[in-house]
Design an enzyme around this catalytic site. Structure first.
Site, PDB file in Angstrom:
ATOM      1  N   LYS A   8      -3.139  -6.556  15.653  1.00  0.00           N
ATOM      2  CA  LYS A   8      -3.386  -5.379  15.220  1.00  0.00           C
ATOM      3  C   LYS A   8      -4.563  -4.573  15.961  1.00  0.00           C
ATOM      4  CE  LYS A   8      -2.711  -4.099  11.397  1.00  0.00           C
ATOM      5  NZ  LYS A   8      -1.667  -2.955  11.271  1.00  0.00           N
ATOM      6  N   LEU A  38      10.555  -0.114  13.627  1.00  0.00           N
ATOM      7  CA  LEU A  38       9.390   0.402  14.562  1.00  0.00           C
ATOM      8  C   LEU A  38       9.890   0.127  15.973  1.00  0.00           C
ATOM      9  CD1 LEU A  38       6.027  -1.077  13.487  1.00  0.00           C
ATOM     10  CD2 LEU A  38       6.948   1.415  13.191  1.00  0.00           C
ATOM     11  N   ILE A  66       0.729  -1.235   0.206  1.00  0.00           N
ATOM     12  CA  ILE A  66      -0.064   0.065  -0.056  1.00  0.00           C
ATOM     13  C   ILE A  66       1.039   1.218   0.050  1.00  0.00           C
ATOM     14  CG2 ILE A  66      -1.730   1.237   1.228  1.00  0.00           C
ATOM     15  CD1 ILE A  66      -2.661  -1.198   2.595  1.00  0.00           C
ATOM     16  N   TYR A 120      -2.347 -12.394  14.149  1.00  0.00           N
ATOM     17  CA  TYR A 120      -2.072 -11.187  13.366  1.00  0.00           C
ATOM     18  C   TYR A 120      -3.247 -10.204  13.896  1.00  0.00           C
ATOM     19  CZ  TYR A 120      -2.997  -8.009   9.729  1.00  0.00           C
ATOM     20  OH  TYR A 120      -3.285  -6.918   8.891  1.00  0.00           O
TER      21      TYR A 120
END
Ligand code: SF4
Lengths: 306, 236
Positions: free
Chosen positions: A151, A61, A12, A147
């Site tokens: 999130k 991160l 993206i 996952y």
């Protein structure tokens, strides 16, 4: 406006960065990415329009200090970086936690100390878990994969920013379509690849499982649109289609006549994961299905080289 | 309370007046004071008492980076409510330097090292700047704490002052009720002792309170109360 995009070299991110670079109000874009997928396409293909605004930081991160430095003078953060899921990925939950949960927490800490005024996080429709009816934003999340759990915990950290910073959390459908930095582990993309090159698609489960999707062009338009839309921060679904896995195959069969498919574990019936499109948001962000799903697939196939 | 002294409530427990007098004495000597807090419901009693005595005393929150978002929100809420001078104390070692040989974060294989980097080491640096560490440990919380004294030396010549040492869970409860102190939001979800998310467990009905933290390990303390203290019997 100065923008930082985590995961800016990803599937993206590559499309989003190219779009943002063309917007006159955007003065600077910092792509913050650790290139965990060895995909360098953001960096190739000749100069992008607005290329002089783009800067790259190879960072991760969990680099608390690096993040603080990278956020200097930044106004808007798009947080796209994540360890993403692949079907049936139920092993090594810690890695999802490490990046998606604690990595997001780390970014939020750095943002708290910065001048950032707007924070946009791409969460996942997967946070709702199995659904019997399309989930809207008031449906309590009930994630069932490592996952999706990670999130959702990321969301909880991001939401802490909301009283001080305009904060958008988008629960995005499964993204499909052609990007310069491709992902072929997302279901529709993988099917398109297998249909075009192998003429045989591999399907998990019975194929009757329903999933919610959004086209890559729609999601990039929506994300870029947040900069201008008269929209308050909040948690919003971002999906445009809900179809079954087998529907995808049926459409591809129309385009690739000699296509076969193989069901490799059809004794497993997977739950549906249906998410309701938020019509208000889709309108504000100017996203809609501008063509039929078959045309989407046709466009995609036309981008493949043979 | 008939017979109770102004400073000690029953046998040893310090009263609010006693705590105030002690703090004023430290201040009169020109000593620099700070406190630390984990912002759990029971920790609010000391914070509330201190806010009645002197709101400027810095309250260090050891932000390990692994807290529940709910804890951070609660910290902000209580800071505002009591008018506290809260300081967010973050580790010096960036998170990506806190991975083990397998690439996993340290709490998955070496919690003592993880606590050292995220709690003990940052607090060690704070100790160098102050003379008195007002610390809310209670003797009924663990064997390590039961062996402590109200005043005890810490590294760098700092004094650890433990005003709540002999307060009981019941007294804490009564004080919280009397002043209508807020409750940590995770308590209603079944958490009894709340620290870092990876090392905190929601108790099943048949579990003991001690098992809410570092479940499965012999570890009961994070190093703050074992390393940042001078045990007098061991000093030369
Ligand atoms: S309590 Fe757990 S997560 Fe927190 S610093 Fe210690 S080992 Fe790390």
């Amino acid at each position: 406006m100065k923008i930082l995009v985590t995961g800016g070299a990803g599937y993206i991110g590559t499309e989003l960065v190219s779009r943002l670079a063309q917007m006159p109000e955007v003065k600077k874009i910092v792509v913050y990415d650790n290139l965990s997928r060895p995909n360098y396409n953001l960096f190739l293909g000749g100069k992008l329009a607005g290329h002089e605004k783009i800067k790259f930081i190879k960072g991760e991160l969990l680099d608390s200090r690096g993040l603080r430095l990278a956020l200097k003078d930044i106004d808007v953060v798009y947080h796209l970086a994540a360890r993403v899921t692949t079907p049936l990925a139920h092993t090594d939950g810690h890695l999802y936690e490490q990046i998606n949960h604690w990595g997001t927490a780390e970014l939020v800490y750095a943002v708290e100390e910065s001048t950032v005024k707007r924070f946009i996080y791409t969460s996942s429709a997967g946070v709702y878990g199995a659904t019997t009816e399309p989930a809207d934003e008031n449906t309590p999340p009930n994630p069932t994969t490592f996952y999706a759990v990670s999130k959702l915990r990321g969301e909880d950290h991001v939401r802490r920013l909301a009283p001080r910073i305009e904060t958008f959390i988008f629960r995005c459908g499964n993204v499909y379509g052609y990007s310069r930095s491709m992902r072929f582990d997302a279901v529709i993309n993988r099917f398109a690849f297998e249909a075009n090159f192998l003429k045989r698609i591999t399907i998990h489960g019975t194929g009757s499982q329903l999933r919610s999707f959004i086209h890559i062009d729609s999601i990039t338009r929506a994300l870029a649109g947040v900069l201008q839309a008269p929209l308050n921060g909040g948690t919003y679904n971002l999906v445009t289609r809900t179809i079954s896995v087998m529907d995808v195959v049926d459409e591809l069969k129309q385009l690739v006549p000699d296509l076969e498919f193989i069901l490799i574990n059809q004794h497993m019936r997977f739950s549906h994961l249906m998410v309701k499109s938020n019509e208000f948001i889709n309108k504000q962000l100017n996203i809609h299905n501008s063509c039929s799903f078959r045309e989407d697939l046709q466009n995609f196939l036309s981008r493949l080289s043979f | 309370m008939p017979g109770a002294s102004k400073v000690f409530l029953f046998w040893r427990q310090m009263t609010v007046e006693g705590i105030r007098d002690q703090i004023y004495q430290y201040q009169a000597k020109g000593l620099r004071l700070f406190t630390s807090s984990s912002f759990q419901s029971h920790s609010l009693v000391l914070l509330h008492i201190l806010s009645r005595i002197d709101r400027t005393i810095p309250v260090y929150f050891i932000n390990t980076g692994y807290h529940f978002p709910e804890t951070l929100q609660f910290r902000d809420y209580v800071t505002e409510l009591f008018g506290l001078n809260t300081v967010d104390l973050k580790p010096e070692v960036p998170r990506f330097m806190q991975r083990d040989a397998s690439g996993n974060l340290l709490f998955t294989s070496d919690p003592d090292h993880c606590c050292y980097l995220n709690k003990t080491q940052p607090m060690d640096a704070v100790l160098r700047e102050y003379d008195v560490w007002i610390n809310g440990v209670r003797a009924d919380q663990s064997a390590v704490r039961a062996a402590m004294k109200t005043e005890q030396p810490a590294p760098y010549g700092t004094i650890r002052f433990h005003p709540m040492l002999d307060w009981t869970a019941k007294m804490i409860w009564q004080y919280r009720k009397e002043y209508n102190l807020p409750t940590h939001p995770l308590e209603e979800k079944g958490y009894v002792s709340i620290g870092c998310e990876p090392c905190t467990r929601r108790l099943d009905p048949d579990m003991q309170e001690r098992e809410a933290r570092w479940y499965g390990l012999k570890k009961v303390e994070c190093g703050l109360h074992t390393e940042l203290i001078v045990n007098e019997s061991k000093t030369p």
